[in-house]
Design an enzyme around this catalytic site. Structure first.
Site, short mmCIF file in Angstrom:
data_model
loop_
_atom_site.label_atom_id
_atom_site.label_comp_id
_atom_site.label_asym_id
_atom_site.label_seq_id
_atom_site.Cartn_x
_atom_site.Cartn_y
_atom_site.Cartn_z
N THR A 13 0.82 -1.22 0.00
CA THR A 13 0.00 0.00 0.00
C THR A 13 0.85 1.26 0.00
OG1 THR A 13 -0.06 -0.19 2.40
CG2 THR A 13 -1.96 -1.07 1.21
N ALA A 15 4.16 4.03 -1.08
CA ALA A 15 4.52 4.82 -2.27
C ALA A 15 5.29 3.96 -3.27
CB ALA A 15 5.37 6.03 -1.85
N VAL A 16 6.22 3.13 -2.79
CA VAL A 16 7.02 2.27 -3.68
C VAL A 16 6.24 1.00 -4.03
CG1 VAL A 16 9.15 0.92 -3.89
CG2 VAL A 16 9.20 3.20 -2.83
N ARG A 41 -3.48 -2.71 9.49
CA ARG A 41 -4.35 -1.57 9.17
C ARG A 41 -4.94 -1.68 7.76
NH1 ARG A 41 0.23 0.66 11.59
NH2 ARG A 41 1.29 0.82 9.59
N ARG A 101 21.92 -3.58 2.92
CA ARG A 101 22.71 -3.12 1.77
C ARG A 101 24.21 -3.32 1.90
NH1 ARG A 101 19.62 2.46 0.93
NH2 ARG A 101 17.70 1.63 0.01
N CYS A 130 17.93 5.32 -3.61
CA CYS A 130 17.45 5.93 -4.86
C CYS A 130 18.47 6.89 -5.49
CB CYS A 130 16.13 6.66 -4.59
SG CYS A 130 16.11 7.59 -3.07
N GLN A 157 16.49 16.18 -3.55
CA GLN A 157 15.64 15.00 -3.51
C GLN A 157 14.17 15.30 -3.23
OE1 GLN A 157 19.26 12.54 -1.48
NE2 GLN A 157 17.25 11.62 -1.26
N HIS A 237 14.24 12.87 -8.39
CA HIS A 237 15.45 13.36 -7.72
C HIS A 237 16.38 14.00 -8.76
CE1 HIS A 237 14.27 11.53 -4.09
NE2 HIS A 237 15.21 10.62 -3.93
N ASN A 311 12.55 8.89 -8.57
CA ASN A 311 13.06 8.14 -7.40
C ASN A 311 12.20 6.95 -7.04
OD1 ASN A 311 11.38 10.53 -6.70
ND2 ASN A 311 11.38 9.57 -4.68
P1 A2P Z 1 0.21 0.17 5.74
O1 A2P Z 1 -0.31 0.99 4.62
O2 A2P Z 1 -0.71 -0.94 6.13
O3 A2P Z 1 0.74 0.98 6.89
P2 A2P Z 1 5.32 4.25 2.68
O4 A2P Z 1 6.78 4.02 2.46
O5 A2P Z 1 4.63 4.88 1.54
O6 A2P Z 1 5.06 4.95 3.98
O7 A2P Z 1 4.67 2.78 2.83
C1 A2P Z 1 5.09 1.89 3.81
C2 A2P Z 1 4.52 0.52 3.51
O8 A2P Z 1 4.96 -0.38 4.55
C3 A2P Z 1 3.00 0.47 3.54
O9 A2P Z 1 2.54 -0.48 2.61
C4 A2P Z 1 2.73 0.01 4.95
O10 A2P Z 1 1.49 -0.63 5.12
C5 A2P Z 1 3.83 -0.99 5.14
N1 A2P Z 1 4.02 -1.26 6.56
C6 A2P Z 1 4.28 -0.36 7.53
N2 A2P Z 1 4.36 -0.98 8.73
C7 A2P Z 1 4.13 -2.30 8.50
C8 A2P Z 1 4.04 -3.46 9.32
N3 A2P Z 1 4.22 -3.39 10.63
N4 A2P Z 1 3.78 -4.66 8.72
C9 A2P Z 1 3.60 -4.72 7.39
N5 A2P Z 1 3.65 -3.66 6.56
C10 A2P Z 1 3.91 -2.47 7.11
#
Ligand code: A2P
Length: 339
Positions: A13, A15-16, A41, A101, A130, A157, A237, A311
């Protein structure tokens, strides 16, 4: 028929992650299924993949049962905990976080630059930072042709590297600005990085660029220094890069020619026609744009370049999917112990 892969996207869900899903829909990689994983969530949320709704699932260790390839982009602590769980279950992990990395047994790969490093993977492959990736794509052909003595880079960036919450924060700050609110009243909870204690309306990651560049180019003696800055741009970037090459016969036209032919690079270097790389034009493009190539006024073997890329794509999602495609082409999309 050849093998088709069961693929998981961790951080589906984000950005990447959302860009990874789009790229998986058009990849040359033969895909049998895609599993979308995020936090509790987001469990139950629907995301379209090739016109079909897929349901986001909560990430647990068992999520990787039956998975061949897992693309991670959910933060370093998630990769630390769950990448080994994925590998244990036979999945190859391409990790977009900084967690693995610099680990010795983890290849750090830009497919145009060091694909052969993939041969040594033990299940986890790291996607570089990136800002490092786009610089490597442009500089490796120059290094091959003329040798590289030193790199001095300053970055400009975009905020999307810090995730969706950072994008939203910049949008809110833009509204605050337009409403005439004083800066002290702007919402600032995420940038420069969510994990930091103090927050400012945007700003930094020099260490990663310096160390990753040496690892990818396989040259510990290369002099690299970076100054990284975030600017109020959503995506794309930009980098001002100064290089000193080893050989005396380098020239602007020779470097332009190299850039015109380099895989993954588009040369845009006609300043008189106002053609040069711009962050805005790089968005949604997989390539790295290079232009404004100038010889230094004082240093004969010194050159300046302006390097721009999306990026979220070459800097993250596209490089990860490209690593997976390369693994497949090299017949390396499997965990060695499971052979
Ligand atoms: P979620 O949308 O359920 O919080 P970004 O880099 O755009 O902030 O996205 C971070 C991504 O990592 C999202 O898909 C987020 O899901 C996921 N994420 C964050 N915390 C967790 C977690 N504890 N377990 C699984 N996925 C996570």
């Amino acid at each position: 028929m050849g093998k088709e892969y069961h693929v998981a996207v961790v951080g589906a869900t984000g950005a990447v992650g959302t860009r990874m899903i789009e790229l998986l829909a058009e990849t040359s990689l033969p895909i049998a299924s895609v599993r979308l994983l995020a936090s509790k969530r987001s469990a139950g949320q629907e995301i379209q993949f090739k016109g079909q709704p897929l349901i986001v699932e909560e990430l647990v260790p068992e999520s990787f049962e039956g998975i061949d390839l897992a693309l991670f982009s959910a933060g370093g602590s998630i990769s630390e905990k769950f990448a080994p769980e994925a590998v244990k279950r036979g999945a190859v992990v391409v990790d977009n976080t900084s967690h693995f990395r610099m680990a010795k047994d983890v290849p750090l790969v830009v497919p145009e630059v060091n694909p052969e490093a993939l041969k040594n993977h033990q299940g986890i492959i790291a996607n570089p930072n990136c800002s490092t990736i786009q610089m490597m794509v442009a500089l490796e052909p120059i290094r091959q042709a003329f040798g590289l003595e030193r790199i001095i880079v300053s970055t400009y960036q975009a905020v999307s590297g810090a995730g969706i919450r950072a994008i939203n924060e910049l949008k809110e700050q833009a509204e605050d600005f337009l409403e005439g609110k004083p800066v002290s009243e702007w919402s600032a909870e995420i940038l420069p990085a969510g994990s930091d204690e103090k927050h400012y309306p945007i700003t930094y990651e020099e260490w990663k660029m310096m160390n990753e560049t040496k690892k990818i180019m396989g040259d510990n003696k290369l002099k690299v220094v970076a100054t990284c800055v975030r600017i109020p741009v959503i995506s794309g970037h930009s980098e001002s890069v100064y290089i000193e090459v080893k050989q005396a016969d380098a020239s602007v036209s020779a470097i332009q020619e190299l850039m015109a032919q380099a895989p993954g690079v588009i040369l845009q270097d006609e300043p008189s026609e106002q053609l040069y790389p711009q962050a805005l034009n790089s968005v949604n493009q997989k390539e790295t744009f290079v232009g404004r190539i100038r010889q230094d006024v004082d240093v004969k073997n010194g050159f300046h370049l302006w390097i721009v890329s999306d990026n979220l794509l070459k800097g993250a999602a596209w490089n990860s999917v490209q690593i997976a495609e390369t693994l497949h082409e090299m017949n390396l999309l499997r965990v060695p112990e499971n052979d």
